[in-house]
Design an enzyme around this catalytic site. Structure first.
Site, PDB file in Angstrom:
ATOM      1  N   LEU A  66      46.305  57.092  52.622  1.00 53.87           N
ATOM      2  CA  LEU A  66      45.847  58.163  53.349  1.00 53.87           C
ATOM      3  C   LEU A  66      45.181  59.343  52.515  1.00 53.87           C
ATOM      4  CD1 LEU A  66      46.280  58.604  56.974  1.00 53.87           C
ATOM      5  CD2 LEU A  66      44.483  57.066  56.508  1.00 53.87           C
ATOM      6  N   ASP A  67      44.319  59.540  52.094  1.00 50.68           N
ATOM      7  CA  ASP A  67      44.017  60.974  51.030  1.00 50.68           C
ATOM      8  C   ASP A  67      44.520  62.030  51.903  1.00 50.68           C
ATOM      9  OD1 ASP A  67      41.544  58.855  49.748  1.00 50.68           O
ATOM     10  OD2 ASP A  67      39.967  59.851  50.592  1.00 50.68           O
ATOM     11  N   PHE A  68      44.973  62.970  50.631  1.00 52.38           N
ATOM     12  CA  PHE A  68      45.549  63.889  50.957  1.00 52.38           C
ATOM     13  C   PHE A  68      45.116  64.363  51.917  1.00 52.38           C
ATOM     14  CE2 PHE A  68      45.105  68.409  49.861  1.00 52.38           C
ATOM     15  CZ  PHE A  68      46.180  68.542  49.899  1.00 52.38           C
ATOM     16  N   ARG A 177      34.361  58.639  52.633  1.00 52.03           N
ATOM     17  CA  ARG A 177      33.133  59.317  52.198  1.00 52.03           C
ATOM     18  C   ARG A 177      32.219  59.352  50.559  1.00 52.03           C
ATOM     19  NH1 ARG A 177      38.744  62.437  49.808  1.00 52.03           N
ATOM     20  NH2 ARG A 177      37.454  63.970  49.808  1.00 52.03           N
TER      21      ARG A 177
END
Length: 306
Positions: A66-68, A177
């Site tokens: 998962l992205d930051f 995104r």
């Protein structure tokens, strides 16, 4: 909202082989530097010191990324065999994932399929970002597919916003995104792919949350649904005014859907009427497959954070 701390790790699924945590927003999964910083790995060590594996670099085997800036469901394997079985599910695209997001503008359609191919951006200063095919500097674009369902229309800090459920059918870096941005409806708080024009467009977090996860391994169906963080009771800036589709009904549909890929609807452990095969009943791995899985386990790293 409560900031992340080493003590407030939220567990939404636990077995002898897997944990699924509800990752906090703006939290690194691990850290390759010596400096002291809060990470999910440190939260896990604090809560479950007995489960940390000294044979791994970070103590725990994260099954995916998962992205930051993204919160939500993240699966952790507690041994090599479990990690290998989860890896096979991801590789064979048998994993079901669904995300919640707040995106800019009111999307008029109730459902969309987004199919822009995604590649790495080679433009100077943008080398850690992705872009859609046809964009200048887009390298090696690959087919990418996302289903988008609109849940609500409303306002965020006075600006028109839609609450959506996103189901990625492929697993490209930053796929959700990039796809939302390409539609002209970037995710609220996404400073990389968004269109922030002022301080009012920079909320306290990026509004993307890994909501639902199902990994149908041969011996165990790992399934978790995390709490919805995008409620007006939790964030006074979010004011929904029009219901398009109830989230509860979509969750029921996710749970009832057959697992994609090689396993049909009657063969996976997510079907409670089917007895689970024991470890010896699974397909035999070739030496090359075993080597591939072990290499993945030893070399797994995160994408550079944006």
């Amino acid at each position: 909202m409560e900031p992340g701390s080493v003590e407030n790790l939220s567990i939404v699924y636990q077995s002898s082989d897997f944990l699924v945590v509800n990752k906090h927003w703006d939290l690194r999964i691990d850290c390759k530097t010596w400096r002291e910083t809060l990470t999910l790995q440190k939260q896990l060590r604090h809560r479950f010191p007995e489960l940390a594996d000294p044979d791994t670099c970070y103590g725990f085997r994260f099954c995916h990324q998962l992205d930051f800036s993204t919160s939500g469901a993240l699966c952790v394997a507690l041994n090599k065999a479990a990690a290998g079985s989860a890896y096979r599910c991801f590789k064979e695209r048998r994993v079901t994932k669904a995300y919640l997001a707040l995106v800019r503008g009111h999307i008029q359609e109730s459902q969309l399929t987004v199919s822009y191919a995604i590649g790495r951006n080679s433009t100077e200063g943008r080398t850690h970002t992705m872009c859609i095919e046809g964009t200048q500097g887009c390298e090696n674009p690959k087919p990418s597919l996302t289903e988008l369902l609109v849940l609500e229309h409303g306002l965020y800090d006075g600006n028109p916003v839609s609450k959506v459920l996103l189901k990625p059918l492929t697993g490209r870096t930053h796929q959700l995104r990039v796809h939302c941005s390409a539609l002209g409806h970037p995710i609220v708080g996404d400073l990389t792919y968004g269109q922030a024009t002022g301080q009012e467009d920079q909320p306290f977090r990026m509004m993307l949350h890994a909501f639902y996860l199902r990994i149908p391994t041969l011996t165990e169906c790992v399934e978790a649904c995390t709490p919805d963080p995008f409620l007006s009771t939790l964030d006074a800036c979010w004011c929904p005014h029009t219901l398009v589709q109830p989230l509860d009904e979509l969750v029921q549909a996710l749970r009832a859907a057959p697992d994609p890929g090689p396993m049909d609807e009657d063969s996976g452990p997510c079907n409670p009427s089917v007895s689970l095969p024991g470890p010896s009943q699974g397909s035999t791995e070739t030496e090359a497959q075993q080597t591939s899985y072990l290499q993945w386990l030893s070399e797994w790293t995160l994408e550079p954070e944006n």
